[in-house]
Design a protein around this motif. Structure first.
Motif, PDB file in Angstrom:
ATOM      1  N   ALA A  50       0.799  -1.378  -0.039  1.00 42.88           N
ATOM      2  CA  ALA A  50       0.010   0.085   0.019  1.00 42.88           C
ATOM      3  C   ALA A  50       0.853   1.416   0.066  1.00 42.88           C
ATOM      4  CB  ALA A  50      -0.836  -0.001   1.134  1.00 42.88           C
ATOM      5  N   ASP A  51       1.916   1.213   0.653  1.00 43.25           N
ATOM      6  CA  ASP A  51       2.875   2.511   0.765  1.00 43.25           C
ATOM      7  C   ASP A  51       3.537   2.688  -0.654  1.00 43.25           C
ATOM      8  OD1 ASP A  51       2.124   2.864   3.549  1.00 43.25           O
ATOM      9  OD2 ASP A  51       4.001   1.820   4.264  1.00 43.25           O
ATOM     10  N   GLN A  52       3.742   1.705  -1.284  1.00 44.98           N
ATOM     11  CA  GLN A  52       4.576   1.759  -2.814  1.00 44.98           C
ATOM     12  C   GLN A  52       3.438   1.576  -3.715  1.00 44.98           C
ATOM     13  OE1 GLN A  52       8.006  -0.893  -3.059  1.00 44.98           O
ATOM     14  NE2 GLN A  52       8.927   0.304  -1.312  1.00 44.98           N
ATOM     15  N   ASN A  53       2.421   1.887  -3.636  1.00 44.50           N
ATOM     16  CA  ASN A  53       1.533   1.858  -4.728  1.00 44.50           C
ATOM     17  C   ASN A  53       1.410   0.478  -5.659  1.00 44.50           C
ATOM     18  OD1 ASN A  53      -0.246   4.296  -4.435  1.00 44.50           O
ATOM     19  ND2 ASN A  53       2.013   5.283  -4.728  1.00 44.50           N
ATOM     20  N   ILE A  54       1.632  -0.474  -4.738  1.00 45.34           N
ATOM     21  CA  ILE A  54       1.477  -1.965  -5.434  1.00 45.34           C
ATOM     22  C   ILE A  54       0.207  -2.257  -5.000  1.00 45.34           C
ATOM     23  CG2 ILE A  54       2.335  -4.042  -5.566  1.00 45.34           C
ATOM     24  CD1 ILE A  54       5.080  -3.291  -4.154  1.00 45.34           C
ATOM     25  N   VAL A  55      -0.635  -2.206  -6.138  1.00 45.96           N
ATOM     26  CA  VAL A  55      -2.244  -2.510  -6.014  1.00 45.96           C
ATOM     27  C   VAL A  55      -2.281  -3.933  -6.072  1.00 45.96           C
ATOM     28  CG1 VAL A  55      -2.742  -0.135  -6.867  1.00 45.96           C
ATOM     29  CG2 VAL A  55      -2.263  -1.861  -8.679  1.00 45.96           C
ATOM     30  N   VAL A  82       9.565  -6.157 -13.537  1.00 42.03           N
ATOM     31  CA  VAL A  82      10.571  -5.889 -12.256  1.00 42.03           C
ATOM     32  C   VAL A  82       9.848  -6.344 -10.865  1.00 42.03           C
ATOM     33  CG1 VAL A  82      11.687  -4.047 -11.067  1.00 42.03           C
ATOM     34  CG2 VAL A  82      11.585  -4.073 -13.406  1.00 42.03           C
ATOM     35  N   ASN A  83      10.577  -6.962 -10.099  1.00 42.10           N
ATOM     36  CA  ASN A  83       9.968  -7.611  -8.874  1.00 42.10           C
ATOM     37  C   ASN A  83      11.101  -7.807  -7.877  1.00 42.10           C
ATOM     38  OD1 ASN A  83       7.533  -9.161 -10.289  1.00 42.10           O
ATOM     39  ND2 ASN A  83       9.214  -9.297 -11.656  1.00 42.10           N
ATOM     40  N   SER A  84      10.826  -8.031  -6.594  1.00 40.90           N
ATOM     41  CA  SER A  84      11.930  -7.901  -5.538  1.00 40.90           C
ATOM     42  C   SER A  84      12.156  -9.272  -4.774  1.00 40.90           C
ATOM     43  CB  SER A  84      11.181  -6.918  -4.317  1.00 40.90           C
ATOM     44  OG  SER A  84      10.241  -7.434  -3.796  1.00 40.90           O
ATOM     45  N   ASP A  85      11.286 -10.421  -5.279  1.00 37.94           N
ATOM     46  CA  ASP A  85      11.822 -11.443  -4.729  1.00 37.94           C
ATOM     47  C   ASP A  85      11.894 -11.879  -3.602  1.00 37.94           C
ATOM     48  OD1 ASP A  85      12.766 -14.378  -5.280  1.00 37.94           O
ATOM     49  OD2 ASP A  85      14.705 -13.651  -5.892  1.00 37.94           O
ATOM     50  N   ASP A  86      13.050 -11.687  -2.739  1.00 40.26           N
ATOM     51  CA  ASP A  86      12.927 -11.936  -1.035  1.00 40.26           C
ATOM     52  C   ASP A  86      13.408 -10.809  -0.605  1.00 40.26           C
ATOM     53  OD1 ASP A  86      12.386 -14.962  -0.807  1.00 40.26           O
ATOM     54  OD2 ASP A  86      13.844 -14.787  -2.382  1.00 40.26           O
ATOM     55  N   PRO A  87      12.649  -9.602  -0.556  1.00 36.17           N
ATOM     56  CA  PRO A  87      13.029  -8.290  -0.293  1.00 36.17           C
ATOM     57  C   PRO A  87      13.461  -7.951   0.799  1.00 36.17           C
ATOM     58  CG  PRO A  87      10.807  -8.084  -0.274  1.00 36.17           C
ATOM     59  CD  PRO A  87      11.241  -9.636  -0.848  1.00 36.17           C
ATOM     60  N   ALA A  88      13.189  -8.799   2.048  1.00 34.37           N
ATOM     61  CA  ALA A  88      13.785  -8.644   3.585  1.00 34.37           C
ATOM     62  C   ALA A  88      15.514  -8.870   3.507  1.00 34.37           C
ATOM     63  CB  ALA A  88      12.995  -9.253   4.521  1.00 34.37           C
ATOM     64  N   TYR A  89      15.612  -9.708   2.657  1.00 33.40           N
ATOM     65  CA  TYR A  89      17.157 -10.437   2.528  1.00 33.40           C
ATOM     66  C   TYR A  89      17.829  -9.454   1.566  1.00 33.40           C
ATOM     67  CZ  TYR A  89      15.123 -14.201   5.499  1.00 33.40           C
ATOM     68  OH  TYR A  89      14.542 -14.933   6.461  1.00 33.40           O
ATOM     69  N   PHE A  90      17.339  -8.837   0.469  1.00 34.16           N
ATOM     70  CA  PHE A  90      17.909  -8.370  -0.671  1.00 34.16           C
ATOM     71  C   PHE A  90      18.038  -6.999  -0.581  1.00 34.16           C
ATOM     72  CE2 PHE A  90      16.488 -12.567  -2.618  1.00 34.16           C
ATOM     73  CZ  PHE A  90      17.465 -13.195  -2.045  1.00 34.16           C
ATOM     74  N   ASP A  91      17.687  -6.170   0.523  1.00 34.39           N
ATOM     75  CA  ASP A  91      17.844  -4.725   0.554  1.00 34.39           C
ATOM     76  C   ASP A  91      17.027  -3.851  -0.409  1.00 34.39           C
ATOM     77  OD1 ASP A  91      20.096  -5.058   2.182  1.00 34.39           O
ATOM     78  OD2 ASP A  91      21.669  -4.983   0.815  1.00 34.39           O
ATOM     79  N   GLY A  92      15.681  -4.482  -0.782  1.00 36.86           N
ATOM     80  CA  GLY A  92      14.878  -3.475  -1.464  1.00 36.86           C
ATOM     81  C   GLY A  92      13.431  -4.052  -1.722  1.00 36.86           C
ATOM     82  N   TYR A  93      12.586  -3.489  -1.711  1.00 36.91           N
ATOM     83  CA  TYR A  93      11.148  -4.006  -2.298  1.00 36.91           C
ATOM     84  C   TYR A  93      10.997  -3.392  -3.684  1.00 36.91           C
ATOM     85  CZ  TYR A  93      10.120  -5.853   2.497  1.00 36.91           C
ATOM     86  OH  TYR A  93      10.252  -6.328   3.655  1.00 36.91           O
ATOM     87  N   LEU A  94       9.796  -3.286  -4.214  1.00 34.70           N
ATOM     88  CA  LEU A  94       9.628  -3.038  -5.505  1.00 34.70           C
ATOM     89  C   LEU A  94      10.056  -1.607  -6.133  1.00 34.70           C
ATOM     90  CD1 LEU A  94       8.681  -4.486  -8.079  1.00 34.70           C
ATOM     91  CD2 LEU A  94       6.347  -3.692  -7.724  1.00 34.70           C
ATOM     92  N   VAL A  95       9.621  -0.730  -5.314  1.00 36.48           N
ATOM     93  CA  VAL A  95      10.188   0.796  -5.514  1.00 36.48           C
ATOM     94  C   VAL A  95      11.717   0.674  -5.588  1.00 36.48           C
ATOM     95  CG1 VAL A  95      10.249   3.072  -4.516  1.00 36.48           C
ATOM     96  CG2 VAL A  95       8.321   1.988  -4.796  1.00 36.48           C
ATOM     97  N   GLU A  96      12.398   0.231  -4.625  1.00 34.33           N
ATOM     98  CA  GLU A  96      13.860   0.249  -4.648  1.00 34.33           C
ATOM     99  C   GLU A  96      14.288  -0.626  -6.000  1.00 34.33           C
ATOM    100  OE1 GLU A  96      12.180   1.297  -0.951  1.00 34.33           O
ATOM    101  OE2 GLU A  96      11.918  -0.575  -1.883  1.00 34.33           O
ATOM    102  N   ASN A  97      13.643  -1.433  -6.286  1.00 34.63           N
ATOM    103  CA  ASN A  97      14.063  -2.487  -7.646  1.00 34.63           C
ATOM    104  C   ASN A  97      13.980  -1.573  -8.975  1.00 34.63           C
ATOM    105  OD1 ASN A  97      14.962  -5.316  -7.541  1.00 34.63           O
ATOM    106  ND2 ASN A  97      13.628  -4.928  -5.720  1.00 34.63           N
ATOM    107  N   PHE A  98      12.939  -0.801  -8.946  1.00 36.93           N
ATOM    108  CA  PHE A  98      12.550   0.037 -10.214  1.00 36.93           C
ATOM    109  C   PHE A  98      13.674   1.199 -10.048  1.00 36.93           C
ATOM    110  CE2 PHE A  98       8.465  -1.748 -10.887  1.00 36.93           C
ATOM    111  CZ  PHE A  98       8.001  -1.264 -12.244  1.00 36.93           C
ATOM    112  N   THR A  99      13.665   1.740  -9.013  1.00 33.39           N
ATOM    113  CA  THR A  99      14.945   2.952  -8.768  1.00 33.39           C
ATOM    114  C   THR A  99      16.134   2.306  -9.240  1.00 33.39           C
ATOM    115  OG1 THR A  99      13.521   3.849  -7.088  1.00 33.39           O
ATOM    116  CG2 THR A  99      15.851   4.405  -7.194  1.00 33.39           C
TER     117      THR A  99
END
Length: 340
Positions: A86-91, A272-289
């Motif tokens: 919700a915070d990252q506009n992933i609908v 573009v996706n984040s896979d296992d974001p808690a372990y890989f330093d980034g959720y979806l917005v961070e991957n897009f960035t």
């Protein structure tokens, strides 16, 4: 660019819910369940996330799962992630979960599923984040073990849209699960598989031709075989790429070496996706960035990637159309020329 990335409606199709277990929640759940962790602090856990390859990550990943014991644990895990959506506009999101990893610890399938589903339902009502589940088969285990998990899933098809394949790729080719995928197809599940992250192009070809998947998770090494690339382009086979995951697991040394832009230029349908974001330093917005900065992607290319994620989803057509129109309205409002 950052504002565009953050505000545009997005879907995520390659996300392991157990891979969203942040260190802070890991400590909270361990305390709640009377468990001790081999770490003294959140910083100690983060220090352990210095992975050399996929297997070194999986060792820590399965260890972290031990704190997930109750239905409430799985609810908390899932709702924390959906709040971030919700915070990252992933609908919309399609989440993998790994029931075999929990069954082997004595956690009932229903315990896992009920906690996750309750969080999904609450997020849809409270956060307007829609989601579906994909059951991932652990490929380092034998096919019979996977078939048992598939049988459990068949009883819950109202909640589980698809079957996937994850865990250690090397020496566990898609062909190992030929019968399981045939049974899953006959049962009406949508089919995906991790391929071409560790494995070479033959793993991608096996997933497409033998398992007959509708989507490839990762798929980097498909570029080793240009005939396969042509086939994937002709089929418009979606590839769910995970840039920061690939960086963290040393599949690439830097984001600028990631195949995303080359694949786009070859006409492949990538997301573009984040896979296992808690372990890989980034959720979806961070991957897009990360990919925008590495490749200097233009606004229309970012919109294209978001559009691909909705088109490649397992949503009913009317829901796809709803989200695609929402994205196009956003694009027009922000004066982004799509297809330019």
């Amino acid at each position: 660019m950052q504002n565009l990335i953050e505000k545009m409606p997005k879907a995520e199709l390659h996300l392991h819910i157990e891979g969203t277990l942040e260190p802070e929640l890991m400590f909270d759940l361990a305390k709640r369940n009377g468990l001790s962790l081999p770490y003294d602090s959140v910083d100690d856990i983060r220090a352990a996330y210095d992975f050399q390859d996929l297997q070194s990550f999986l060792d820590v990943y399965y260890q972290g799962m031990a704190v997930l014991q109750t239905e409430q644990d799985f609810f908390d895990l899932t709702f924390h992630y959906l709040q971030r959506c919700a915070d990252q506009n992933i609908v919309y999101v399609e989440m993998f979960f790994d029931p075999q990893a929990h069954l082997s610890r004595g956690i009932a399938f229903e315990t896992v599923l009920k906690g996750i589903i309750r969080a999904m339902q609450q997020a849809k009502t409270d956060l307007q984040v829609e989601s579906q589940l994909i059951l991932s088969i652990l490929r380092h285990l034998d096919e019979d073990d996977g078939l048992k998990a598939l049988d459990l899933a068949i009883a819950y098809q109202d909640y589980i849209v698809g079957i996937g394949l994850d865990s250690s790729e090397r020496n566990n080719p898609p062909e190992k699960f030929r019968s399981l995928y045939q049974k899953a197809r006959q049962a009406g599940f949508r089919l995906v598989a991790h391929a071409g992250e560790e494995g070479d192009a033959s793993y991608v070809r096996g997933a497409v031709e033998v398992l007959r998947v509708e989507r490839i998770d990762h798929g980097n090494n498909a570029l080793q075989d240009m005939k396969l690339v042509a086939k994937l382009r002709e089929m418009q086979m979606p590839l769910t790429l995970c840039p920061l995951s690939n960086l963290k697991l040393k599949v690439v040394e830097k984001v600028s070496e990631h195949p995303l832009l080359k694949m786009m230029n070859l006409g492949l349908k990538v997301t573009v996706n984040s896979d296992d974001p808690a372990y890989f330093d980034g959720y979806l917005v961070e991957n897009f960035t990360a990919v925008q900065e590495a490749f200097q992607l233009k606004p229309n290319q970012l919109i294209e990637l978001a559009k691909n994620s909705f088109e490649a989803s397992f949503l009913p057509q009317e829901r796809k159309a709803h989200y695609l129109e929402k994205l196009m309205r956003f694009s027009r409002k922000n004066r982004v020329l799509t297809g330019a």
